[in-house]
Design an enzyme around this catalytic site. Structure first.
Site, short mmCIF file in Angstrom:
data_model
loop_
_atom_site.label_atom_id
_atom_site.label_comp_id
_atom_site.label_asym_id
_atom_site.label_seq_id
_atom_site.Cartn_x
_atom_site.Cartn_y
_atom_site.Cartn_z
N ASP A 1 -9.59 -1.18 0.87
CA ASP A 1 -9.44 -2.35 1.74
C ASP A 1 -8.88 -1.92 3.09
O ASP A 1 -8.24 -0.87 3.20
CB ASP A 1 -8.47 -3.36 1.12
CG ASP A 1 -9.00 -3.93 -0.19
OD1 ASP A 1 -10.22 -3.92 -0.39
OD2 ASP A 1 -8.16 -4.40 -0.98
N1 URA Z 1 -7.74 -2.22 -5.25
C1 URA Z 1 -7.51 -3.08 -4.23
O1 URA Z 1 -7.12 -4.22 -4.45
N2 URA Z 1 -7.71 -2.61 -2.97
C2 URA Z 1 -8.10 -1.35 -2.68
O2 URA Z 1 -8.23 -1.00 -1.51
C3 URA Z 1 -8.33 -0.48 -3.76
C4 URA Z 1 -8.15 -0.93 -5.04
#
Ligand code: URA
Length: 237
Positions: A103
């Site tokens: 993310d």
């Molecule tokens: N899980 C999440 O919620 N975000 C990420 O970036 C990776 C795994």
């Protein structure tokens, strides 16, 4: 292999652009300029430089990036700069892709490659490659939450509950969570389903490969043969 083809394969542009660079004297082999685009070289292990920058021929590119906050894992980012802006042009030119996206607000270990088989092997849930996340939480983590994460939580749109492969409490508001899948917002959704909330998320390891302490945020480096061996082993296990 012809020098223009070698450069093209390494992401330096179209064959026409590579020929022009070579003819302009921008390319050197063993510190000697080679201005002949059709000169033949054995590509494997070839060291060359472009505009004085050293490179080595690699059939595939495999790199790790220490992803900072505020970067999107997309070539066409919507709200933030792209992680590709942290990589040199030739890596972007040879179209490396993230091995499982993070993310925008997640930091840590991100692998990128132009080897589709490698991406598939490391991201397929069937291969069970562990990804370890350091999860800072808003509220103190209690035993019930740890038990819930270990037992499995039902996420919206998933057919069955998903359990953490491992879940360790490190501090009052810090856990290390190991997952073998890579579903959308998986850590945030699992932690929320267990009754807490993710404040900060950092990926610290993939398949036994840990984020090196000396790789600063925003920096990248090539994976070593030993790193690749370890990752392939993790995917074969
Ligand atoms: N899980 C999440 O919620 N975000 C990420 O970036 C990776 C795994």
């Amino acid at each position: 292999m012809q020098l223009d083809r070698i450069l093209q394969s390494q992401g330096f542009g179209s064959r026409k652009q590579c020929r022009a660079m070579i003819r302009h004297g921008q390319v050197a082999i063993d510190n000697a300029t080679c201005a002949d685009p059709f000169a033949e070289f054995a590509p494997e292990g070839l060291h060359f430089s472009v505009d004085g920058e050293p490179w080595q021929y690699r059939e595939h590119a495999y790199v790790m990036l220490h992803k900072p906050q505020g970067y999107e894992c997309s070539r066409a980012p919507k709200h933030h700069p792209s992680i590709f802006s942290l990589l040199p042009e030739p890596l972007v030119g040879r179209e490396v892709q993230p091995v499982g996206r993070l993310d925008e607000d997640t930091t840590g270990l991100l692998l990128l490659t132009d080897d589709g088989q490698f991406i598939h092997a490391l991201t397929s849930p069937k291969r069970k490659v562990p990804k370890v996340y350091a999860v800072s939480t808003k509220h103190p983590v209690d035993d019930a939450q740890l038990a819930t994460l270990r037992r499995g939580v039902q996420l919206h749109d998933e057919p069955a509950p998903i359990a953490a492969a491992n879940c360790e409490q490190i501090a009052e508001r810090l856990i290390h969570l190991t997952l073998i899948e890579g579903k959308y917002h998986q850590v945030k959704r699992m932690v929320a389903a267990a009754g807490n909330r993710v404040e900060a998320l950092r990926r610290i390891a993939i398949g036994g490969l840990t984020l090196p302490d000396d790789l600063a945020e925003g920096e990248w480096r090539w994976l070593e043969p030993a790193d690749l061996e370890r990752l392939w082993q993790a995917a074969d296990a």
